[in-house]
Structure formats: C-alpha cells, structure tokens
Scaffold this motif. Structure first.
Motif, PDB file in Angstrom:
ATOM      1  N   ILE A 159       0.855  -1.203   0.000  1.00 54.05           N
ATOM      2  CA  ILE A 159       0.000   0.000   0.000  1.00 54.05           C
ATOM      3  C   ILE A 159       0.885   1.244   0.000  1.00 54.05           C
ATOM      4  CG2 ILE A 159      -1.708   1.326   1.305  1.00 54.05           C
ATOM      5  CD1 ILE A 159      -2.765  -1.310   2.424  1.00 54.05           C
ATOM      6  N   LYS A 160       0.612   2.135  -0.962  1.00 58.54           N
ATOM      7  CA  LYS A 160       1.353   3.394  -1.024  1.00 58.54           C
ATOM      8  C   LYS A 160       0.454   4.520  -0.517  1.00 58.54           C
ATOM      9  CE  LYS A 160       3.919   1.518  -4.827  1.00 58.54           C
ATOM     10  NZ  LYS A 160       3.696   1.116  -6.197  1.00 58.54           N
ATOM     11  N   ILE A 161       1.088   5.552  -0.014  1.00 60.96           N
ATOM     12  CA  ILE A 161       0.311   6.614   0.638  1.00 60.96           C
ATOM     13  C   ILE A 161       0.398   7.921  -0.143  1.00 60.96           C
ATOM     14  CG2 ILE A 161       0.064   7.975   2.782  1.00 60.96           C
ATOM     15  CD1 ILE A 161      -0.734   4.956   3.001  1.00 60.96           C
ATOM     16  N   GLY A 162      -0.731   8.594  -0.229  1.00 57.12           N
ATOM     17  CA  GLY A 162      -0.792   9.882  -0.907  1.00 57.12           C
ATOM     18  C   GLY A 162      -1.556  10.900  -0.081  1.00 57.12           C
ATOM     19  N   ALA A 163      -1.434  12.172  -0.504  1.00 55.05           N
ATOM     20  CA  ALA A 163      -2.207  13.249   0.112  1.00 55.05           C
ATOM     21  C   ALA A 163      -3.352  13.625  -0.827  1.00 55.05           C
ATOM     22  CB  ALA A 163      -1.301  14.444   0.380  1.00 55.05           C
ATOM     23  N   GLU A 164      -4.195  14.526  -0.359  1.00 58.86           N
ATOM     24  CA  GLU A 164      -5.404  14.853  -1.125  1.00 58.86           C
ATOM     25  C   GLU A 164      -5.311  16.201  -1.840  1.00 58.86           C
ATOM     26  OE1 GLU A 164      -8.705  14.490   1.584  1.00 58.86           O
ATOM     27  OE2 GLU A 164      -8.031  12.512   2.251  1.00 58.86           O
ATOM     28  N   ASN A 165      -4.201  16.896  -1.632  1.00 54.75           N
ATOM     29  CA  ASN A 165      -3.996  18.213  -2.264  1.00 54.75           C
ATOM     30  C   ASN A 165      -2.598  18.683  -1.889  1.00 54.75           C
ATOM     31  OD1 ASN A 165      -4.679  20.609  -3.662  1.00 54.75           O
ATOM     32  ND2 ASN A 165      -5.398  21.606  -1.790  1.00 54.75           N
ATOM     33  N   CYS A 166      -2.104  19.706  -2.552  1.00 53.81           N
ATOM     34  CA  CYS A 166      -0.882  20.383  -2.102  1.00 53.81           C
ATOM     35  C   CYS A 166      -0.895  21.804  -2.645  1.00 53.81           C
ATOM     36  CB  CYS A 166       0.383  19.653  -2.579  1.00 53.81           C
ATOM     37  SG  CYS A 166       0.656  19.753  -4.359  1.00 53.81           S
ATOM     38  N   HIS A 167      -0.134  22.668  -1.997  1.00 54.11           N
ATOM     39  CA  HIS A 167      -0.011  24.048  -2.483  1.00 54.11           C
ATOM     40  C   HIS A 167       1.051  24.112  -3.581  1.00 54.11           C
ATOM     41  CE1 HIS A 167       0.621  28.457  -2.357  1.00 54.11           C
ATOM     42  NE2 HIS A 167      -0.679  28.427  -2.102  1.00 54.11           N
ATOM     43  N   TRP A 168       1.047  25.205  -4.334  1.00 49.10           N
ATOM     44  CA  TRP A 168       1.978  25.302  -5.475  1.00 49.10           C
ATOM     45  C   TRP A 168       3.308  25.946  -5.110  1.00 49.10           C
ATOM     46  CZ3 TRP A 168      -2.939  27.564  -5.588  1.00 49.10           C
ATOM     47  CH2 TRP A 168      -2.985  28.927  -5.365  1.00 49.10           C
ATOM     48  N   GLU A 169       3.366  26.614  -3.942  1.00 43.24           N
ATOM     49  CA  GLU A 169       4.649  27.196  -3.535  1.00 43.24           C
ATOM     50  C   GLU A 169       5.400  26.201  -2.651  1.00 43.24           C
ATOM     51  OE1 GLU A 169       5.994  29.897  -4.585  1.00 43.24           O
ATOM     52  OE2 GLU A 169       4.289  30.881  -5.544  1.00 43.24           O
ATOM     53  N   VAL A 170       6.707  26.339  -2.604  1.00 42.79           N
ATOM     54  CA  VAL A 170       7.525  25.423  -1.802  1.00 42.79           C
ATOM     55  C   VAL A 170       7.366  25.731  -0.310  1.00 42.79           C
ATOM     56  CG1 VAL A 170       9.925  24.775  -1.290  1.00 42.79           C
ATOM     57  CG2 VAL A 170       9.167  25.019  -3.664  1.00 42.79           C
ATOM     58  N   SER A 171       7.286  27.028   0.010  1.00 44.36           N
ATOM     59  CA  SER A 171       7.089  27.456   1.406  1.00 44.36           C
ATOM     60  C   SER A 171       6.653  28.913   1.377  1.00 44.36           C
ATOM     61  CB  SER A 171       8.406  27.320   2.201  1.00 44.36           C
ATOM     62  OG  SER A 171       9.395  28.161   1.618  1.00 44.36           O
ATOM     63  N   GLY A 172       6.269  29.447   2.522  1.00 44.33           N
ATOM     64  CA  GLY A 172       5.929  30.864   2.560  1.00 44.33           C
ATOM     65  C   GLY A 172       4.706  31.172   3.391  1.00 44.33           C
ATOM     66  N   ALA A 173       4.195  32.391   3.220  1.00 45.05           N
ATOM     67  CA  ALA A 173       3.086  32.877   4.039  1.00 45.05           C
ATOM     68  C   ALA A 173       1.755  32.426   3.440  1.00 45.05           C
ATOM     69  CB  ALA A 173       3.160  34.400   4.129  1.00 45.05           C
ATOM     70  N   TYR A 174       1.447  31.172   3.653  1.00 46.06           N
ATOM     71  CA  TYR A 174       0.205  30.575   3.119  1.00 46.06           C
ATOM     72  C   TYR A 174      -0.447  29.768   4.246  1.00 46.06           C
ATOM     73  CZ  TYR A 174       2.405  31.988  -1.180  1.00 46.06           C
ATOM     74  OH  TYR A 174       3.014  32.741  -2.145  1.00 46.06           O
ATOM     75  N   THR A 175      -0.988  30.487   5.200  1.00 42.12           N
ATOM     76  CA  THR A 175      -1.517  29.879   6.414  1.00 42.12           C
ATOM     77  C   THR A 175      -2.481  28.734   6.103  1.00 42.12           C
ATOM     78  OG1 THR A 175      -1.331  31.998   7.519  1.00 42.12           O
ATOM     79  CG2 THR A 175      -2.772  30.370   8.564  1.00 42.12           C
ATOM     80  N   GLY A 176      -2.221  27.606   6.720  1.00 39.67           N
ATOM     81  CA  GLY A 176      -3.118  26.456   6.572  1.00 39.67           C
ATOM     82  C   GLY A 176      -2.778  25.559   5.400  1.00 39.67           C
ATOM     83  N   GLU A 177      -1.806  25.946   4.591  1.00 44.53           N
ATOM     84  CA  GLU A 177      -1.481  25.150   3.399  1.00 44.53           C
ATOM     85  C   GLU A 177      -0.294  24.212   3.645  1.00 44.53           C
ATOM     86  OE1 GLU A 177      -3.142  25.065   0.399  1.00 44.53           O
ATOM     87  OE2 GLU A 177      -4.622  26.221   1.478  1.00 44.53           O
ATOM     88  N   VAL A 178      -0.147  23.237   2.767  1.00 40.81           N
ATOM     89  CA  VAL A 178       0.939  22.252   2.858  1.00 40.81           C
ATOM     90  C   VAL A 178       1.555  22.130   1.463  1.00 40.81           C
ATOM     91  CG1 VAL A 178       1.450  19.803   3.215  1.00 40.81           C
ATOM     92  CG2 VAL A 178      -0.111  20.981   4.769  1.00 40.81           C
TER      93      VAL A 178
END
Ligand code: PEP
Length: 255
Positions: A62-81
C-alpha cells in the motif's frame, strides 16, 4: 488499445475522514486483504493521518498519498501544505484538482496546473482529477470540458514527467451520489482523454498513461467498469473507507 501497456491503479480518497488511530486500524485491516494485488494500491488520506498511514503501511504494497498540495515550496500561506513537505514525510502520491476542491475551495484550471507543476517538481506522482458537472453532460459538452481541463493541467508537463501523472475521470454528478457512470460512458470519456493526451504527447505516451474512473465505484460495479479497455483503475471515495469493499475493487482490478 492494449491494456497491458499500463498498470492498473486503485486509489482510495478518504476525504475528511478518519483520525490517525482510525487510519492505522483501517490500514492494518486492509493490508492482508490487498497483499496479493496485481495492481498498484494507493490510499490518499488527510494530512494529519499521513504519518500514521506511512507507518501502518510500511513493508506492505500500500502506497500513501495526500489529497492536495499548495503550489509554492514554502511561505506565508496559512493552513497550506507544500508538495515538498509531502515528499519530506515520505508521501509518493497526491490528488490534484478533485471536484470538491474545485467546487468548495476555489480551485481553478490555472491553480490546478500550478499544483501539478509543484507536485512533479517535488518528485510526487499526481492523480489529476477531471470531470464534468451534470449540466455540462446534458449540454453535450463533456468531451470539451475534460479536454480543456486536461490540456490546461498538463501545460508545461514534459513527456518524461507525464510518466508520473495518472488522470482520474470523475463525473461530478457521480461522486458520492451513488449514481455511477455506465461502463460505456466511463470508457467513452476515458478514451477521449487518451486521445487528447495523444495529440499532446503522441500515441505511445497516451497508451502508457493510466486513466482511472471515479464516481461511486463500489464492490458491485467495479468489475464491469474496470473491464473497459480505457479504464485503468479507479479513484474510490466512500468504498475506500471499508476494507472489505475496497479489497473487492482491488481484486477486480487485478484480473
Ligand atoms: C472521489 O471522491 O474521488 C470519489 C470518487 O468518491 P465516491 O467514490 O464516494 O463517489
């Protein structure tokens, strides 16, 4: 069309369900039921469950995935991954452009394209969701809608990167409604998506692309849907929360 050119992928989408303890218990229950699968098995889970899911699935198929991701690598995007963060915790897959993200959280074809770019840059495999609303099907514009979604999302994706893309055709009217597309409807749209990909990357790349169907796929209808020549697996919502049902779908894809 030669189905042996691509591996079937059955992916669960848990949506906003399961605590980490519940995630661990469900994966422990699933592991022996899917261990002999002749298809790839992926579970896309809420962010807070990723660590527990990775631990519970370790050493299994079984492989694991997420359900979404943000487009920036890091930064001021509260609540995002970010995709980089997902990769850092050991995740391999991410769903992008699910209709619930598009409908309730403002995702557009443009933000979907940006998320796809970020996920591929981070080394993840993308499960890209496309699909029409019921009104669009009734207007006879399903092919136009999914073609446009596919073309925009794949903008800037190289042929090499396409090998880390799975497309999930998910008619919005069939998601969580119990109303499934017929096997013929699913195959027709999956084939249309493959034809679009062929115009962008050539027939060989299109023939190698895994195109899933998603929308109320369950233990009863999976076999017929998965037997279609252009249906290479499924993205499974509700039925992925029940080990027995999910394993029946995995078995149907392994035939
Ligand atoms: C989904 O969320 O991608 C999905 C297909 O859900 P369901 O199987 O519940 O229709």
């Amino acid at each position: 069309m030669n189905k042996t050119l691509r591996k079937a992928v059955i992916a669960g989408n848990w949506k906003m369900n399961k605590t980490p303890a519940e995630a661990k218990a469900l994966i422990e229950e699933m592991k022996p039921l899917v261990s002999d699968a002749d298809c790839d098995v992926v579970l896309c889970v809420p962010y807070v469950d990723l660590q527990a899911a990775l631990e519970a699935s370790e050493g299994s198929n079984i492989k694991i995935g997420a359900e979404n991701c943000h487009w920036e690598v890091s930064g001021a995007y509260t609540g995002e991954v970010s995709a980089e963060m997902l990769k850092a915790v050991g995740v391999d897959y991410v769903i992008i452009g699910h209709s619930e993200r598009r409908t309730y959280f403002g995702d557009t074809d443009v933000t979907v394209q940006k998320r796809v770019r970020a996920a591929l840059d981070a080394g993840l495999t993308v499960i890209l969701c496309v699909g029409e609303y019921l009104e669009q099907r009734e207007q006879g514009i399903t092919t136009e809608i999914v073609s446009m979604q596919t073309k925009i999302a794949l903008g800037g994706v190289s042929e090499e990167e396409l090998k880390r893309v799975i497309i999930a055709y998910e008619p919005v009217w069939a998601i969580g409604t119990g109303r499934t597309a017929t096997a013929e409807q699913a195959n027709e749209v999956n084939k249309a998506i493959r034809d679009v990909v062929a115009t962008l990357y050539g027939q060989a790349a299109a023939d190698g692309l895994t195109i899933q169907y998603g929308g109320s796929m369950n233990a009863k209808n999976a076999e017929e849907l998965l037997a279609q020549p252009d249906v290479d697996g499924g993205l499974i919502g509700g039925a992925s929360l029940k080990a027995a049902d999910f394993s029946v779908i995995v078995r149907a894809a392994s035939k």
